[in-house]
Each structure stands twice: as structure tokens, then as C-alpha cells.
Design an enzyme around this catalytic site. Structure first.
Site, short mmCIF file in Angstrom:
data_model
loop_
_atom_site.label_atom_id
_atom_site.label_comp_id
_atom_site.label_asym_id
_atom_site.label_seq_id
_atom_site.Cartn_x
_atom_site.Cartn_y
_atom_site.Cartn_z
N HIS A 19 0.87 -1.19 0.00
CA HIS A 19 0.00 0.00 0.00
C HIS A 19 0.89 1.23 0.00
O HIS A 19 1.35 1.69 1.05
CB HIS A 19 -0.91 -0.04 1.23
CG HIS A 19 -1.89 1.09 1.30
ND1 HIS A 19 -3.00 1.07 2.11
CD2 HIS A 19 -1.92 2.30 0.69
CE1 HIS A 19 -3.67 2.20 1.98
NE2 HIS A 19 -3.03 2.97 1.12
N HIS A 21 1.39 4.91 -2.39
CA HIS A 21 1.04 5.80 -3.50
C HIS A 21 2.33 6.46 -3.96
O HIS A 21 2.96 7.18 -3.17
CB HIS A 21 0.05 6.86 -3.04
CG HIS A 21 -1.20 6.29 -2.45
ND1 HIS A 21 -2.34 6.07 -3.18
CD2 HIS A 21 -1.48 5.84 -1.19
CE1 HIS A 21 -3.28 5.55 -2.40
NE2 HIS A 21 -2.77 5.38 -1.19
N HIS A 203 -9.35 1.20 -1.38
CA HIS A 203 -9.34 1.78 -0.04
C HIS A 203 -10.76 1.66 0.53
O HIS A 203 -11.74 1.96 -0.17
CB HIS A 203 -8.99 3.26 -0.09
CG HIS A 203 -7.54 3.55 -0.30
ND1 HIS A 203 -6.81 3.02 -1.32
CD2 HIS A 203 -6.68 4.33 0.41
CE1 HIS A 203 -5.56 3.47 -1.24
NE2 HIS A 203 -5.45 4.26 -0.20
N GLU A 206 -11.14 3.47 6.02
CA GLU A 206 -10.08 4.36 6.55
C GLU A 206 -10.80 5.43 7.36
O GLU A 206 -10.75 5.43 8.58
CB GLU A 206 -9.27 4.96 5.39
CG GLU A 206 -8.17 5.92 5.84
CD GLU A 206 -7.47 6.62 4.66
OE1 GLU A 206 -8.01 6.64 3.53
OE2 GLU A 206 -6.38 7.20 4.89
N ASP A 284 1.87 3.97 2.85
CA ASP A 284 0.84 4.84 2.25
C ASP A 284 1.47 6.01 1.49
O ASP A 284 1.63 5.92 0.26
CB ASP A 284 -0.13 5.33 3.34
CG ASP A 284 -1.51 5.69 2.82
OD1 ASP A 284 -1.77 5.46 1.62
OD2 ASP A 284 -2.34 6.19 3.60
N ASP A 285 1.79 7.09 2.19
CA ASP A 285 2.37 8.29 1.57
C ASP A 285 3.54 8.74 2.44
O ASP A 285 3.45 9.73 3.17
CB ASP A 285 1.32 9.41 1.49
CG ASP A 285 0.12 8.98 0.68
OD1 ASP A 285 0.21 8.94 -0.55
OD2 ASP A 285 -0.93 8.65 1.30
N1 ADE Z 1 -4.44 8.83 -1.77
C1 ADE Z 1 -3.21 8.85 -1.25
N2 ADE Z 1 -3.23 8.44 0.01
C2 ADE Z 1 -4.50 8.14 0.32
C3 ADE Z 1 -5.16 7.65 1.47
N3 ADE Z 1 -4.52 7.39 2.61
N4 ADE Z 1 -6.49 7.48 1.43
C4 ADE Z 1 -7.15 7.75 0.31
N5 ADE Z 1 -6.59 8.21 -0.80
C5 ADE Z 1 -5.27 8.40 -0.80
ZN ZN Z 2 -3.62 4.84 0.60
#
Ligand code: ADE
Ligand code: ZN
Length: 338
Positions: A19, A21, A203, A206, A284-285
Site C-alpha cells: 500500500h 502511492h 481503499h 479508513e 501509504d504516503d
Molecule cells: N491517496 C493517497 N493516500 C490516500 C489515502 N490514505 N487514502 C485515500 N486516498 C489516498
Molecule cells: Zn492509501
């Protein structure tokens, strides 16, 4: 174990990241470098000022900055540099295999050709595989705040590239603002992608309710849930996720930064893992949330008092939950003694 030993133990665990991005790996330094290269004016005076703005209250407050940051990506080389930087960091964290999401609509809406996006990312994936051995797949993600028609248009633009990128582009994801954009909005495009033979993830759970996780499984027919931490609100759903070993790609530092949890010590991933759920740890990011995958393992190991066996299970789960062919998975698990 002290932090240095624990960190070394975690880095040595062979793992997959599932996971991630790619646009969320753009570090402020690279954002400034690409802005200068592409003659784009930045609304922040310095790298430090940009980083200081990373104080999020919820998913949308993050997404606003994440899409703004991605606007410095213009050329094929920009996508290459971003992707290569991530792969090098992942490799240093003991990642053997990464399944990477990208958001083409973020770029095509600004006039960047989808061909440019694919070409830069895939060239980096192939170069990294050749030079370091790290393997990777791509998951093309649809933005759920945009329309179903926009997703169909994006798929139509991408499909002519499929044969050329068949070694990496194997799946489809769904991301962006969850609340108010339920899985059902994308039922038809996911059905089409399934017919086309793509692997499916989305997703769900969350910020959105457990019902979205259920819908992602029953309406979209996904094989993995990205996040899914709110599934616990529905005990029957949670039992089903455990019974069917549906992987949840959990992102602890993301959940903390986006206020999905108040503190890592309150994160439910250890409880779910101990109940037998197929939990994986991911970043994630990472450029926005304060840590790559190794730092996510380390933070939860300390906050939730995970033992070595549990850390090994998390790493093993990440390989098991990947979309690698069964024989490759088995070879990785055997060779690494997991
Ligand atoms: N795009 C990038 N990170 C995300 C996240 N945590 N939830 C939804 N969309 C995303
Ligand atoms: Zn994500």
C-alpha cells in the site's frame, strides 16, 4: 531490544510493501527540485516551510496538499526520478517486492499525457529490478471523488498501453476522498476491470464505515482492502475477514497523521493480528506521514509492544498477501526461512 537493534531486526525481515502511492513519496526536497526544473512557482518559501504545512486534521486536508505537490510532475524524467527515489528507500528497508499505486487522473487533468506517466514510472521499476533485484507491480488507481465516466475514460486511455507494460501493470485500485464516495459508485468500472483480468484492491474503512469494506468485497470484488481499520466496528464482518484471510494493508503512521487514531498505542492492528486477521504494514504516503515502511514497523513495534514472532508474521503476511505468483511467493518464503 534497544531501538537500533530493533530497527536492524526489522530491516532484515524480507518483506513486501503493498500500500504505497508513488505520488506520496515526493519528498519536499524533490518537489522543490522538480518545481525549479519545470519553472513552476512554489507557494512555499522553502523546503522547511512546505514540510511545516504537513499538519493534517483529516484525509481531505492531506489530499489537498498531496495533489498540489504532485503538480510539479511534468516530464517522463520527473516520474522516473520520483519512482527511483522510492525504490532505493524501500530496498534499504528490506523490501523485496512493492505493489505501487499511481493516480493518472491527477496528471492527465493537468495536461500531462498518460503515456508520460506510465513511461517514467515503468522505466524506473525495470531499472531497479535489473540493478537491485527489487520486483514491483503497478496498480492504476481511480480517484473516487471524480465520476464513474472519468474512470472509464482513464481506463480507455490506459488500455492501449497494457501489452507494453504487462510485466508490471497487473491491477486496479480506488483511492482519494472516501466519505460520500461509496464503493458502489464504481461497481461497473470494477466489473469491467475484473473481466479484463486485473487484480483488484480498494481503499475502504479508513475514514469511511465498515459498510464500505463490506461493499468493496461484495460489490467491487476486491482481493485486498487498503486500510480497513474500521472493519472492527462490525464484528460479523471482522469474523469474515479473519475466516477468509482477506488482507488488510494497514498504514499506521498514516492513520496517526490523518487522525484516524489518536495515538499509535490505540491502534487496533495488534489486536486484529492476535485474533488471526491477515494484517500487513505499509507506508501509504511516506513523504507526508513521517516514515517509510521500516519506520512504520518500528513505530508499531514500540507503541504496541510487538514481539519478534509478531513482526515476522507481519513480514510474512506481506509476501503472502502480494499478487506474486504462488511459486515465487513460496520461493521467497522458503529462501528467507519465514
Ligand atoms: N491517496 C493517497 N493516500 C490516500 C489515502 N490514505 N487514502 C485515500 N486516498 C489516498
Ligand atoms: Zn492509501
Amino acid at each position: 531490544m534497544n531501538t537500533a537493534d530493533l530497527n536492524a531486526y526489522i530491516c532484515d525481515l524480507p518483506k513486501a510493501e503493498l500500500h504505497l502511492h508513488i505520488e506520496g513519496t515526493l519528498e519536499p526536497e524533490l518537489i522543490f527540485k522538480l518545481a525549479a526544473r519545470n519553472h513552476i512557482a512554489m507557494p512555499y518559501a522553502s523546503v522547511e516551510a512546505l514540510r511545516a504545512a504537513y499538519a493534517f486534521t483529516d484525509l481531505q486536508s492531506f489530499l489537498d496538499l498531496y495533489y498540489a505537490g504532485a503538480s510539479v510532475l511534468i516530464t517522463e524524467q520527473d516520474f522516473y526520478d520520483m519512482t527511483m527515489a522510492y525504490l532505493q528507500r524501500a530496498r534499504a528497508d528490506g523490501v523485496l517486492h512493492a505493489e505501487i499505486m499511481f493516480d493518472p487522473q491527477t496528471h492527465t487533468a493537468r495536461g500531462v499525457a498518460i503515456e508520460t506517466v506510465f513511461a517514467g514510472i515503468v522505466r524506473a521499476l525495470r531499472d531497479a529490478r535489473a540493478t537491485t533485484g527489487i520486483s514491483s507491480y503497478l496498480l492504476m488507481s481511480f480517484l473516487r471523488h471524480l465520476s464513474e465516466q472519468d474512470a472509464f475514460d482513464t481506463l480507455a486511455a490506459a488500455l492501449p498501453l497494457r501489452a507494453q507494460y504487462a510485466d508490471v501493470w497487473i491491477g486496479i485500485g480506488l483511492d482519494s476522498a472516501e466519505l460520500g464516495n461509496p464503493p458502489g459508485k464504481f461497481a461497473r468500472i470494477f466489473a469491467r476491470c475484473k473481466e479484463l483480468g486485473f487484480r483488484l484492491v480498494a481503499h475502504a474503512g479508513e475514514e469511511g464505515p465498515a459498510a464500505y469494506v463490506r461493499d468493496a468485497l461484495e460489490v467491487l470484488h476486491v482481493e485486498r482492502i487498503d486500510h480497513g481499520v474500521r472493519s472492527e466496528d462490525d464484528p460479523a464482518l471482522m469474523q469474515r475477514l479473519i475466516r477468509d484471510q482477506v488482507p488488510l494493508t494497514v498504514c499506521p503512521l498514516s492513520n496517526l497523521k490523518l487522525c484516524v487514531v489518536e495515538a499509535l498505542s490505540q491502534h487496533n492492528l495488534a489486536r486484529l493480528l492476535r485474533q488471526g486477521a491477515m494484517i500487513t504494514i505499509n507506508s501509504d504516503d511516506p513523504a507526508y506521514f513521517g516514515g517509510y515502511v521500516g519506520q512504520n514497523y518500528l513505530a508499531v513495534a514500540q507503541a504496541l509492544d510487538l514481539n519478534k514472532r509478531e513482526l515476522t508474521t507481519l513480514a510474512r503476511n506481506s509476501l503472502l498477501a502480494s499478487f506474486l505468483p504462488a511459486d515465487t511467493k513460496q520461493r521467497l518464503l522458503d529462501s528467507q526461512d519465514l
